[in-house]
Scaffold this motif. Structure first.
Motif, PDB file in Angstrom:
ATOM      1  N   LEU A 157       0.416   6.142  -7.452  1.00 50.24           N
ATOM      2  CA  LEU A 157      -0.879   5.476  -7.908  1.00 50.24           C
ATOM      3  C   LEU A 157      -1.063   6.281  -9.090  1.00 50.24           C
ATOM      4  O   LEU A 157      -1.952   5.571  -9.870  1.00 50.24           O
ATOM      5  CB  LEU A 157      -2.073   5.921  -6.773  1.00 50.24           C
ATOM      6  N   THR A 199      -7.180  -2.274  -3.989  1.00 50.65           N
ATOM      7  CA  THR A 199      -6.093  -1.301  -3.891  1.00 50.65           C
ATOM      8  C   THR A 199      -6.125  -0.123  -4.677  1.00 50.65           C
ATOM      9  O   THR A 199      -5.746   0.842  -4.239  1.00 50.65           O
ATOM     10  CB  THR A 199      -4.799  -2.203  -4.252  1.00 50.65           C
ATOM     11  N   VAL A 200      -6.619  -0.251  -6.070  1.00 50.11           N
ATOM     12  CA  VAL A 200      -6.277   0.762  -7.014  1.00 50.11           C
ATOM     13  C   VAL A 200      -7.561   1.639  -6.825  1.00 50.11           C
ATOM     14  O   VAL A 200      -8.517   1.202  -7.303  1.00 50.11           O
ATOM     15  CB  VAL A 200      -5.833   0.442  -8.465  1.00 50.11           C
ATOM     16  N   VAL A 203      -0.098   3.921 -11.802  1.00 47.25           N
ATOM     17  CA  VAL A 203      -0.690   2.816 -11.807  1.00 47.25           C
ATOM     18  C   VAL A 203      -2.002   2.987 -12.592  1.00 47.25           C
ATOM     19  O   VAL A 203      -2.361   2.072 -13.364  1.00 47.25           O
ATOM     20  CB  VAL A 203      -0.864   2.216 -10.496  1.00 47.25           C
ATOM     21  N   ILE A 204      -2.833   4.034 -12.093  1.00 50.42           N
ATOM     22  CA  ILE A 204      -3.877   3.984 -12.735  1.00 50.42           C
ATOM     23  C   ILE A 204      -3.919   4.479 -14.218  1.00 50.42           C
ATOM     24  O   ILE A 204      -4.684   3.602 -15.169  1.00 50.42           O
ATOM     25  CB  ILE A 204      -4.750   5.397 -11.827  1.00 50.42           C
ATOM     26  N   MET A 219      -6.612  -6.335  -6.776  1.00 48.87           N
ATOM     27  CA  MET A 219      -6.517  -5.100  -7.575  1.00 48.87           C
ATOM     28  C   MET A 219      -7.583  -3.975  -7.395  1.00 48.87           C
ATOM     29  O   MET A 219      -7.295  -2.861  -7.147  1.00 48.87           O
ATOM     30  CB  MET A 219      -6.491  -5.502  -8.815  1.00 48.87           C
ATOM     31  N   ILE A 230       2.929   1.689  -3.203  1.00 49.80           N
ATOM     32  CA  ILE A 230       2.056   1.977  -4.376  1.00 49.80           C
ATOM     33  C   ILE A 230       1.473   3.495  -4.371  1.00 49.80           C
ATOM     34  O   ILE A 230       1.286   4.122  -5.265  1.00 49.80           O
ATOM     35  CB  ILE A 230       0.656   1.240  -4.588  1.00 49.80           C
ATOM     36  N   ARG A 231       1.215   3.826  -3.007  1.00 50.73           N
ATOM     37  CA  ARG A 231       0.643   5.244  -2.719  1.00 50.73           C
ATOM     38  C   ARG A 231       1.171   6.329  -3.484  1.00 50.73           C
ATOM     39  O   ARG A 231       0.614   7.026  -3.830  1.00 50.73           O
ATOM     40  CB  ARG A 231       0.587   5.463  -1.235  1.00 50.73           C
ATOM     41  N   VAL A 282      -3.521   1.164 -16.042  1.00 52.04           N
ATOM     42  CA  VAL A 282      -4.838   0.317 -15.872  1.00 52.04           C
ATOM     43  C   VAL A 282      -5.392   1.120 -17.153  1.00 52.04           C
ATOM     44  O   VAL A 282      -6.108   0.186 -18.029  1.00 52.04           O
ATOM     45  CB  VAL A 282      -5.527   0.550 -14.649  1.00 52.04           C
ATOM     46  N   TYR A 290       0.881  -1.119   0.077  1.00 50.05           N
ATOM     47  CA  TYR A 290      -0.120  -0.057  -0.057  1.00 50.05           C
ATOM     48  C   TYR A 290       0.953   1.386   0.041  1.00 50.05           C
ATOM     49  O   TYR A 290       0.707   2.146  -0.569  1.00 50.05           O
ATOM     50  CB  TYR A 290      -1.078  -0.031   1.321  1.00 50.05           C
TER      51      TYR A 290
END
Lengths: 468, 374
Positions: free
Chosen positions: A134, A258-259, A137-138, A255, A130-131, A141, A127
């Motif tokens: 993010l 988290t996201v 990461v988005i 997933m 990734i924070r 996606v 967490y």
């Protein structure tokens, strides 16, 4: 303890009733939950608040299976389950579909509790890492989600342009839906309809428009008639189906937990790309069995198992996404002293509710208790639905629901402006319905603004669009 | 490898460059420079999936068939379909010019397709019409046609599935493959090809020196799009835009793009079809090292899992550094042990499935077997 039990019961009951309304999105349910809270906050004790919301979500995870299965009322999470369940319903196996999804959801609940050591020991590090990343990461996606949609047309035509147009029918529609949803999201983030403390009012018309109303239109245009459903004391699945569902359910669930803005429909796409093992046993060519043929094409059992795995894994994801994301709010560790919850409910509850150590165990109990009640309700309501639907005029039912949803929008969602917004988003949300692209493209309404805001690019884009 | 694997590997490779991770870290987002560079990691992702995107969303539409087989869903005629194939072979043999044949799927409804198989022999082709399948590719029992399921056509020229005419690139790859894997297995009968859902398939016939017709599956796939040279060419605009925008470390943007593209093409070389590695300088499509099938779930899963672990490790190492254990413990605990268990489990499962498959061949499964959860 009795307060927790009472509010778990109330939440489960309220969730069960609410979720029988076809086509509601989880964000709409959250909106209702908060409306309920704002209207009755003096009556709800502090210790009853979390069990109330948690059990409403648990009930949603179970019970929205019923309208989705028997009334073909697809919300965004339908991407994870609807294809096989609709097939099963049309083959008279709706009972199997509903109960299997429910068992997947229940399995997901048990899994959440079993994963507690992981949530406390390993997950806080993931967490934290990734924070601070993010935004990309988005972004990733979004990139994969858009780029991984493959042409559904076979590319027929005597010129390159005709072939391209045939192949790109769904891709073009997908990109259009995504772009329009993203623009709608940017506009609504920079020019919100309601003040921040009532931000669920922003979400309600958008999501009713994206998911509920297009499903209703689809229902009106289709000639859906529930076939006779088989009665059986058993569910046609094996325990091995549950173990086979675990990787996809876990991957997609984690997933989505988290996201931010990654819903089940999106997570299911990633999970299936990541974990699909069907090709481990491929079709094979055998000597012919029937006269007048050259070969016998043998399709192994793992192909049929996929249908069951898809449904169960979809159930696990539902539980991990709806409930797990909220449960993480209660995981208080040295490196995550404020918990790790995400999702709309978490954001909306943070200002009025602070979790304390020890709440996590209570929440696990609430999940299991509410899951058990909801599973029982699912059994009963499935039977009721199978008995009721053939007697119902589904179109009249949907007319009533449409009026109800418009009423809710008008009186609770922000008046005429909310209705206008929902009509605009209905137009966007109808594109996937008619051009058979992914419905989750509409989630660009959250994905793109969140990515832009968290990467520090929102102001530049808003200025470019003339919004600032 | 599958698209997702290329995507994840490209991103994982990019995170090995410390500056890429630093540039994308949220702590720098309060500056214009930080905001501009924050999404740099999307580039290896986009370029990692780009070669297949170009093939399936673009290239295939630029490869028209000279002979088209678009079967009638109501009166499907397998004999006519087989004869069309023979016609493509005849044209190639008689004119000496390559000829492409395009087969389209037979769609019967939103979720229903009529499956058919092409069965190749050296001097004969058969087309067999199978059951109706769903989009999940599971057949619906009892839906096979009662009559007229098979079409057979004699071929005027012999067929072969592997070319003899190989250039320096292919001979080098073959030598390297033999070094890695030992000699190739003797050529067996050509595997039939089955068509069912969504897109069709295409073969290109080519007359070779030995008088045989080499038929090449998906001639538009892994050609120009799978070239290291094209990867460099496509990343030039990225270099240029970053440079003209005056971005700090402008050259890293292009490098990130090249990394994603290169990883894709290199990974594809482990399969059976390679790529046109030096297109447009050298246009031939090479063979692959034939180490894994592109669809092998074990390879894809293990690479994806490794990529996720590598991304987490790199992102932590080059930004917040909170992982409290040394590298060897991280990789043993989260990579070696889980993947060891995974391969053991999958191996066992595969054995079970093989056994089950043998039993099923005597009694065909139909998805409504005696599995029950009470």
């Amino acid at each position: 303890m009795s307060t927790v039990l009472i509010y778990t019961l109330i939440g489960t009951l309220a969730g069960t009733i609410l979720c029988m309304i076809p086509s509601l999105h989880i964000y709409n349910v959250m909106g209702f939950a908060l409306l309920l809270y704002f209207n009755f906050k003096d009556l709800i004790p502090f210790e009853g608040m979390a069990p109330l919301f948690m059990s409403m979500m648990v009930a949603f995870a179970f019970i929205n299976t019923i309208p989705m299965t028997f009334l073909a009322a697809a919300d965004e999470s339908a991407g994870a389950t609807i294809l096989p369940t609709l097939d099963m319903v049309m083959a008279g196996r709706g009972r199997d579909a509903a109960i299997l999804t429910g068992m997947g959801v229940f399995f997901g609940g048990v899994l959440l509790v079993i994963l507690s050591p992981f949530f406390y020991v390993v997950f806080p590090y993931v967490y934290k890492i990734i924070r601070t990343h993010l935004h990309w990461v988005i972004g990733l996606v979004i990139v994969f989600y858009v780029m991984s949609e493959w042409p559904k047309g076979a590319g027929r035509g005597d010129t390159t342009w005709k072939r391209f147009r045939d192949g790109w029918r769904n891709l073009g529609a997908g990109i259009l839906t995504f772009t329009l949803s993203a623009i709608a999201g940017i506009i609504l983030l920079t020019k919100p309809l309601a003040p921040a403390d009532r931000s669920f009012q922003n979400i309600m018309p958008i999501f009713l428009g994206f998911f509920a109303f297009p499903s209703i239109i689809q229902m009106y245009l289709s000639e859906f008639k529930l076939p006779i459903q088989h009665k059986s004391r058993f569910v046609n699945a094996g325990w091995s189906d549950f173990s086979a569902s675990l990787p996809a359910g876990l991957a997609g669930g984690l997933m989505a937990m988290t996201v931010p803005a990654v819903t089940i429909g999106i997570a299911a796409v990633f999970a299936s790309h990541f974990t699909n093992h069907r090709a481990i046993q491929t079709t094979s060519y055998q000597p012919p069995k029937v006269p007048g043929t050259a070969v016998h094409l043998h399709t192994p059992e793992i192909y049929w198992q996929q249908e069951r795995v898809f449904v169960i894994a979809g159930g696990i994801m539902k539980m991990m996404y709806y409930i797990g994301a909220f449960l993480l709010m209660f995981v208080l560790t040295d490196i995550t002293p404020s918990g790790m919850g995400r999702g709309g409910l978490n954001v909306l509850l943070k200002p009025i509710f602070t979790p304390e150590s020890g709440d996590y165990a209570i929440m696990c109990g609430v999940i299991l208790f509410s899951s058990s009640l909801s599973m029982l309700a699912l059994f009963g309501l499935t039977e009721v639905m199978i008995w009721l639907v053939p007697k119902l005029n589904v179109k009249i039912l949907y007319a009533f629901i449409t009026v109800l949803l418009f009423g809710i929008l008008f009186f609770m969602g922000g008046g005429w402006m909310a209705i206008a917004v929902s009509l605009v988003t209905t137009c966007i949300g109808s594109i996937p319905v008619f051009f058979t692209c992914r419905r989750s493209h509409c989630m660009a309404v959250l994905l793109v603004p969140i990515m832009l805001s968290s990467s520090g690019n929102m102001d530049a884009i808003a200025r470019f669009l003339g919004l600032l | 490898m599958k698209g997702f694997t290329h995507f994840m590997s490209g991103v994982a490779a990019a995170t090995c460059v410390p500056e890429i991770v630093r540039m994308s870290t949220a702590s720098r987002l309060d500056t214009v420079e930080g905001a501009a560079s924050s999404l740099i990691i999307l580039l290896p992702g986009i370029f990692g999936i780009l070669p297949d995107t170009m093939d399936f969303k673009l290239g295939q539409f630029f490869s028209p068939g000279d002979v088209i087989v678009d079967p009638d869903p109501i009166n499907t005629d397998p004999q006519k379909m087989a004869e069309s194939f023979a016609e493509a072979v005849r044209r190639t043999g008689e004119t000496g010019k390559p000829c492409k044949i395009q087969f389209y799927p037979i769609q019967l409804g939103g979720n229903l397709w009529r499956q058919y198989s092409l069965i190749f022999d050296e001097w004969e082709v058969k087309v067999q019409i199978n059951e109706i399948v769903k989009t999940s590719q599971t057949p619906i029992p009892g839906t096979a046609l009662k009559k007229n399921r098979l079409g057979v056509a004699k071929l005027p020229f012999p067929l072969k599935a592997r070319t003899n005419e190989i250039d320096w690139m292919n001979s080098s790859i073959r030598k390297l493959r033999h070094l890695l894997k030992g000699p190739d297995a003797p050529p067996g009968p050509v595997k039939p090809s089955t068509l069912d859902i969504l897109s069709g398939t295409q073969f290109e016939m080519k007359l070779e020196n030995d008088g045989k017709i080499f038929f090449n599956w998906l001639p538009w796939h892994r050609t120009w799009s799978h070239s290291y040279v094209l990867g460099i060419l496509l990343s030039l605009p990225v270099f240029l835009i970053a440079f003209l925008s005056g971005l700090y470390n402008w050259w890293i943007y292009g490098l990130a793009a090249i990394l994603g593209f290169t990883v894709h093409i290199t990974e594809d070389m482990t399969g059976h079809i390679g790529g046109s590695l030096l297109w447009p300088i050298h246009k031939t499509r090479s063979e692959g090292f034939e180490m894994f099938k592109a669809s092998d779930p074990r390879t894809n899963f293990s690479i994806n899992y490794t990529a996720i672990l590598l991304i987490l490790w790199n992102v932590d190492m080059y930004s917040i550094q909170i992982i409290p254990i040394p590298w060897w413990q991280y990789w043993t605990t989260f990579w070696l042990v889980p993947l060891g268990i995974y391969f053991w489990f999958v191996g066992k499962k595969k054995q079970e499935l093989r056994l089950q498959d043998k039993m099923e061949q005597q009694e065909e499964p139909d998805g409504t077997g005696d599995l029950v959860v009470d």
